[in-house]
Design a protein around this motif. Structure first.
Motif, PDB file in Angstrom:
ATOM      1  N   LEU A  65      -5.559 -11.768  -0.651  1.00 30.04           N
ATOM      2  CA  LEU A  65      -5.612 -10.313  -0.501  1.00 30.04           C
ATOM      3  C   LEU A  65      -4.911  -9.541  -1.619  1.00 30.04           C
ATOM      4  N   GLY A  66      -4.055 -10.193  -2.354  1.00 26.94           N
ATOM      5  CA  GLY A  66      -3.404  -9.553  -3.496  1.00 26.94           C
ATOM      6  C   GLY A  66      -2.629  -8.300  -3.129  1.00 26.94           C
ATOM      7  N   SER A  67      -2.670  -7.313  -4.008  1.00 32.85           N
ATOM      8  CA  SER A  67      -1.878  -6.091  -3.826  1.00 32.85           C
ATOM      9  C   SER A  67      -2.413  -5.183  -2.724  1.00 32.85           C
ATOM     10  N   ASN A  68      -3.584  -5.482  -2.194  1.00 34.64           N
ATOM     11  CA  ASN A  68      -4.127  -4.708  -1.072  1.00 34.64           C
ATOM     12  C   ASN A  68      -3.333  -4.980   0.211  1.00 34.64           C
ATOM     13  N   LEU A  69      -2.725  -6.151   0.306  1.00 30.95           N
ATOM     14  CA  LEU A  69      -1.962  -6.537   1.490  1.00 30.95           C
ATOM     15  C   LEU A  69      -0.628  -5.803   1.537  1.00 30.95           C
ATOM     16  N   VAL A  70      -0.386  -5.101   2.647  1.00 33.38           N
ATOM     17  CA  VAL A  70       0.904  -4.436   2.861  1.00 33.38           C
ATOM     18  C   VAL A  70       1.854  -5.404   3.546  1.00 33.38           C
ATOM     19  N   LYS A  71       1.374  -6.055   4.606  1.00 32.82           N
ATOM     20  CA  LYS A  71       2.164  -7.054   5.324  1.00 32.82           C
ATOM     21  C   LYS A  71       1.246  -7.780   6.289  1.00 32.82           C
ATOM     22  N   TYR A  72       1.743  -8.904   6.812  1.00 33.27           N
ATOM     23  CA  TYR A  72       1.027  -9.556   7.896  1.00 33.27           C
ATOM     24  C   TYR A  72       2.029 -10.027   8.927  1.00 33.27           C
TER      25      TYR A  72
END
Length: 135
Positions: A65-72
Motif C-alpha cells: 500500500l505504500g504511502s497511501n496507508l495511514v495505519k492498520y
C-alpha cells in the motif's frame, strides 16, 4: 488548606494529568479516510491462525500500500454483543488509507498472492467492507 483536601487535590491533579497524557497518545482516525475491513466469519470447524496473520499476512498486504496507508489494525473476535450467541467474526483486519483508487491500484497486481496466502492462516472466506470514516 486541610491535609485531606490537599491529598484530594493532588489525586485529582494526577488523574487529570494522566488522562490528558493518555488522550494525547490515542491515535485519531481522520474523517474522510477510507476504511477497508476484512472480516473473517466464525462458523463451526473454521480456523484462524492469529500469529501468522499478525506477523506475515497483514504486514505483506500493508507493504503493497505504500504511502497511501495511514495505519492498520488487527482485531481478535471475543464474543457476540448478544449474550449466549455465537461469535460473528473470528478476526477483523482493517486498513485505513487515503485513497480508494490508490488502494485498488496497489492491491490489484497482488490479489492472487494475497488470496493464495489465505490457506496459511484460515479456512474461511473473508467478508470485505469498504467504507468512509465520517467521524
Amino acid at each position: 488548606m486541610k491535609p485531606k483536601l490537599i491529598v484530594l487535590f493532588f489525586l485529582l491533579f494526577a488523574c487529570s494529568a494522566a488522562f490528558g497524557q493518555e488522550k494525547q497518545n490515542m491515535t485519531v482516525v481522520e474523517k474522510g479516510l477510507i476504511k477497508v475491513s476484512i472480516m473473517y466469519p466464525y462458523a463451526e470447524g473454521k480456523t484462524f491462525n492469529m500469529e501468522y496473520y499478525e506477523t506475515k499476512h497483514m504486514p505483506m498486504v500493508a507493504s503493497f500500500l505504500g504511502s497511501n496507508l495511514v495505519k492498520y489494525t488487527i482485531e481478535k473476535g471475543l464474543a457476540n454483543g448478544i449474550p449466549n450467541q455465537p461469535l460473528p467474526f473470528m478476526a477483523i483486519g482493517i486498513f485505513y488509507v487515503k485513497s480508494l483508487s490508490d488502494y485498488q491500484a496497489a492491491i490489484g497486481p497482488h490479489i492472487s498472492a494475497i488470496r493464495a496466502d489465505f490457506a496459511n492462516y484460515t479456512n474461511t472466506t473473508p467478508v470485505i467492507l469498504v467504507s468512509e470514516v465520517v467521524k
